[in-house]
Design a protein around this motif. Structure first.
Motif, mmCIF file in Angstrom:
data_model
loop_
_atom_site.group_PDB
_atom_site.id
_atom_site.type_symbol
_atom_site.label_atom_id
_atom_site.label_comp_id
_atom_site.label_asym_id
_atom_site.label_seq_id
_atom_site.Cartn_x
_atom_site.Cartn_y
_atom_site.Cartn_z
ATOM 1 N N LEU A 295 -44.225 6.508 -33.784
ATOM 2 C CA LEU A 295 -42.850 6.156 -33.442
ATOM 3 C C LEU A 295 -42.103 7.461 -33.183
ATOM 4 N N TRP A 296 -41.572 7.633 -31.986
ATOM 5 C CA TRP A 296 -40.876 8.860 -31.636
ATOM 6 C C TRP A 296 -39.437 8.552 -31.225
ATOM 7 N N SER A 297 -38.653 9.577 -31.167
ATOM 8 C CA SER A 297 -37.247 9.419 -30.763
ATOM 9 C C SER A 297 -36.823 10.570 -29.879
ATOM 10 N N GLU A 298 -35.748 10.328 -29.155
ATOM 11 C CA GLU A 298 -34.981 11.391 -28.520
ATOM 12 C C GLU A 298 -33.599 11.306 -29.131
ATOM 13 N N SER A 299 -33.094 12.434 -29.567
ATOM 14 C CA SER A 299 -31.951 12.410 -30.476
ATOM 15 C C SER A 299 -30.757 13.192 -29.964
ATOM 16 N N LEU A 300 -29.600 12.788 -30.464
ATOM 17 C CA LEU A 300 -28.320 13.421 -30.177
ATOM 18 C C LEU A 300 -28.104 14.581 -31.140
ATOM 19 N N MET A 301 -27.626 15.709 -30.607
ATOM 20 C CA MET A 301 -27.300 16.865 -31.429
ATOM 21 C C MET A 301 -26.035 17.533 -30.881
ATOM 22 N N ILE A 302 -25.316 18.217 -31.756
ATOM 23 C CA ILE A 302 -24.127 18.970 -31.360
ATOM 24 C C ILE A 302 -24.460 20.457 -31.442
ATOM 25 N N PRO A 303 -24.514 21.163 -30.298
ATOM 26 C CA PRO A 303 -24.882 22.588 -30.322
ATOM 27 C C PRO A 303 -23.847 23.444 -31.052
ATOM 28 N N ASN A 304 -24.287 24.594 -31.483
ATOM 29 C CA ASN A 304 -23.372 25.549 -32.103
ATOM 30 C C ASN A 304 -22.192 25.864 -31.185
ATOM 31 N N LEU A 305 -21.039 26.089 -31.817
ATOM 32 C CA LEU A 305 -19.807 26.508 -31.157
ATOM 33 C C LEU A 305 -19.229 25.467 -30.205
ATOM 34 N N ALA A 306 -19.722 24.218 -30.287
ATOM 35 C CA ALA A 306 -19.121 23.145 -29.488
ATOM 36 C C ALA A 306 -17.650 23.003 -29.874
ATOM 37 N N ARG A 307 -16.790 22.806 -28.885
ATOM 38 C CA ARG A 307 -15.347 22.801 -29.138
ATOM 39 C C ARG A 307 -14.784 21.411 -29.400
ATOM 40 N N HIS A 308 -15.640 20.373 -29.277
ATOM 41 C CA HIS A 308 -15.148 19.001 -29.446
ATOM 42 C C HIS A 308 -16.081 18.218 -30.366
ATOM 43 N N LYS A 309 -16.353 18.799 -31.532
ATOM 44 C CA LYS A 309 -17.337 18.232 -32.462
ATOM 45 C C LYS A 309 -16.919 16.851 -32.963
ATOM 46 N N ALA A 310 -15.681 16.704 -33.392
ATOM 47 C CA ALA A 310 -15.241 15.405 -33.923
ATOM 48 C C ALA A 310 -15.286 14.329 -32.848
ATOM 49 N N ASN A 311 -14.954 14.675 -31.612
ATOM 50 C CA ASN A 311 -15.044 13.710 -30.518
ATOM 51 C C ASN A 311 -16.491 13.277 -30.310
ATOM 52 N N ALA A 312 -17.406 14.244 -30.369
ATOM 53 C CA ALA A 312 -18.824 13.931 -30.189
ATOM 54 C C ALA A 312 -19.337 13.055 -31.325
ATOM 55 N N GLU A 313 -18.927 13.339 -32.543
ATOM 56 C CA GLU A 313 -19.344 12.523 -33.684
ATOM 57 C C GLU A 313 -18.819 11.100 -33.550
ATOM 58 N N ARG A 314 -17.653 10.971 -33.024
ATOM 59 C CA ARG A 314 -17.085 9.635 -32.830
ATOM 60 C C ARG A 314 -17.874 8.857 -31.775
ATOM 61 N N LEU A 315 -18.303 9.532 -30.729
ATOM 62 C CA LEU A 315 -19.082 8.860 -29.694
ATOM 63 C C LEU A 315 -20.449 8.441 -30.238
ATOM 64 N N ILE A 316 -21.087 9.331 -31.000
ATOM 65 C CA ILE A 316 -22.378 8.973 -31.604
ATOM 66 C C ILE A 316 -22.233 7.705 -32.442
ATOM 67 N N ASP A 317 -21.201 7.653 -33.261
ATOM 68 C CA ASP A 317 -21.022 6.500 -34.141
ATOM 69 C C ASP A 317 -20.738 5.238 -33.349
ATOM 70 N N TYR A 318 -20.042 5.366 -32.238
ATOM 71 C CA TYR A 318 -19.738 4.221 -31.381
ATOM 72 C C TYR A 318 -21.023 3.545 -30.914
ATOM 73 N N TYR A 319 -22.020 4.338 -30.548
ATOM 74 C CA TYR A 319 -23.265 3.756 -30.048
ATOM 75 C C TYR A 319 -24.113 3.142 -31.160
ATOM 76 N N TYR A 320 -23.692 3.281 -32.398
ATOM 77 C CA TYR A 320 -24.368 2.621 -33.508
ATOM 78 C C TYR A 320 -23.664 1.338 -33.940
ATOM 79 N N GLU A 321 -22.610 0.958 -33.249
ATOM 80 C CA GLU A 321 -22.062 -0.378 -33.454
ATOM 81 C C GLU A 321 -23.063 -1.372 -32.874
ATOM 82 N N PRO A 322 -23.479 -2.375 -33.608
ATOM 83 C CA PRO A 322 -24.539 -3.264 -33.124
ATOM 84 C C PRO A 322 -24.275 -3.867 -31.749
#
Length: 396
Positions: A295-322
């Motif tokens: 079982l393999w995956s391709e995954s979301l990551m936030i690179p170092n020094l990204a300027r919109h980390k909280a926005n990215a975290e919010r988008l990741i969580d959105y895609y985990y709404e069933p």
């Protein structure tokens, strides 16, 4: 909920192979990049998310839902933007893991911004980023849906215990595909690839990271903790089968045309491809071998020094709404990392969409799940040696 018909588009992996980019391209060379570990206290930049409502997201082609009437529209992404007011610059720029590594590694090793707030790469490459300290730890307080709904099988890979730095975007299974009618029997185990009635009609995947785990499982190896001896045992076995003429060739996704034409009767294959193949030929089967499958995956990551980390975290969580995960799964047809999306699809009014909820290649059933495992990654120290040996066997 829009449903992508199974033969309406190339699969993402098929496209990559058609472009001629192999998963091992530059694999050894990229490991020659000098180690440039970044300690945790040097990874974050000032987060502008509160005042700058945007983010840049790098992904692979054909890896998000689109509108059947207008392929430039991405319904789930548009819904996120409308709900949150966050503008997303979605860039389909990742065509190969190593190629993308080479593209952004100079910035990361020199402590500069990449210009991307979110990226999606294969877990074996994610492991390299995590080891180098090139990605930021995720704030789970901003991700209640990830915490609640992430598939337990994917929660703690060896390279990222507890998924502190990565979150699966989509998942899949490497197993065996075969043509039941042409072969005239079932295939249940890895060792059956070496049966006499398949001589010269078998293909293996050419990429080291794609091929090795399933073959080890055929030997009864626990791929979560495999050893160098396990790897070399597999190489010895494959070399013997090459000498015997059992293996027709090593492939990327071009195994699809070989299996469809009948030139090949059985092969290593990805679950997402077989979903599409079955639409044209119901005699093509996909099996999770009795010994297990990867079982393999391709995954979301936030690179170092990204300027919109909280926005990215919010988008990741959105895609985990069933509901959102279900809409995405109905289009991409990979293994959904949100098992709760199955009930959403089952309740769909459209019969074809509802039927996807019963497809074990999108939502593995209990029996199948018992035979799936996430392989430990190949370390940077191992990769040069292992890559050299495997490439010699596969003719790369």
């Amino acid at each position: 909920m829009a449903l992508r018909t199974e033969n309406s588009a190339l699969s993402r992996r098929s496209l990559l192979r058609a472009l001629g980019t192999g998963a091992l391209l530059g694999g050894v060379a990229s490991c020659g990049v000098p180690a440039a570990y970044v300690p945790p206290n040097e990874r974050a930049a000032t987060d502008l998310s509160a005042t700058d409502k945007r983010l840049t997201w790098a992904n692979w082609p054909l890896y998000i839902d689109t509108d059947d009437a207008d392929e430039t529209r991405r319904p789930t992404l548009e819904a996120f933007q409308q709900r949150t007011g966050i503008s997303v610059d979605y860039v389909e720029e990742i065509n190969d893991n190593d190629e993308f590594f080479g593209k952004i590694s100079p910035a990361l090793m020199n402590h500069r911004r990449t210009g991307r707030d979110l990226v999606v790469i294969s877990d074996w490459m994610c492991a390299r980023f995590v080891r180098l300290g090139w990605v930021q730890e995720l704030d789970r307080a901003r991700q209640p849906h990830v915490t609640k709904y992430l598939d337990p099988l994917l929660r703690s890979p060896a390279f990222d215990p507890g998924r502190k730095f990565t979150v699966p975007w989509q998942s899949g299974i490497t197993g065996i595909a075969y043509n039941r009618r042409r072969l005239g029997r079932e295939i249940r185990g890895v060792s059956e690839l070496w049966a006499s009635d398949l001589r010269g009609r078998v293909t293996l995947l050419s990429g080291l990271d794609e091929a090795f785990a399933l073959l080890m499982q055929g030997n009864g190896v626990d791929i979560t903790r495999w050893t160098a001896d396990d790897f070399h045992t597999v190489c010895d076995q494959v070399e013997e089968q090459v000498r015997k003429g059992q293996i027709r060739r090593f492939t990327g996704n071009d195994y699809i045309k070989d299996l469809s034409s009948g030139d090949v009767l059985a092969c290593q294959a990805y679950s997402g491809d077989v979903i599409q193949l079955r639409a044209d030929d119901p005699d093509i089967r996909f099996v999770v071998p009795e010994e297990g499958a990867e079982l393999w995956s391709e995954s979301l990551m936030i690179p170092n020094l990204a300027r919109h980390k909280a926005n990215a975290e919010r988008l990741i969580d959105y895609y985990y709404e069933p509901e959102v995960a279900a809409e995405l799964a109905a289009w991409v047809n990979y293994v959904c990392p949100v098992p709760a999306a199955q009930d959403v699809l089952a309740a769909a009014k459209d019969e074809e969409t509802a039927a996807l909820a019963e497809d074990p290649l999108i939502f593995p059933d209990r029996a199948m799940r018992e035979h799936l495992a996430v392989a430990r990654d190949i370390t940077s120290e191992e990769r040069v040696e292992f890559g050299k040996r495997w490439n010699a066997i596969a003719g790369l």
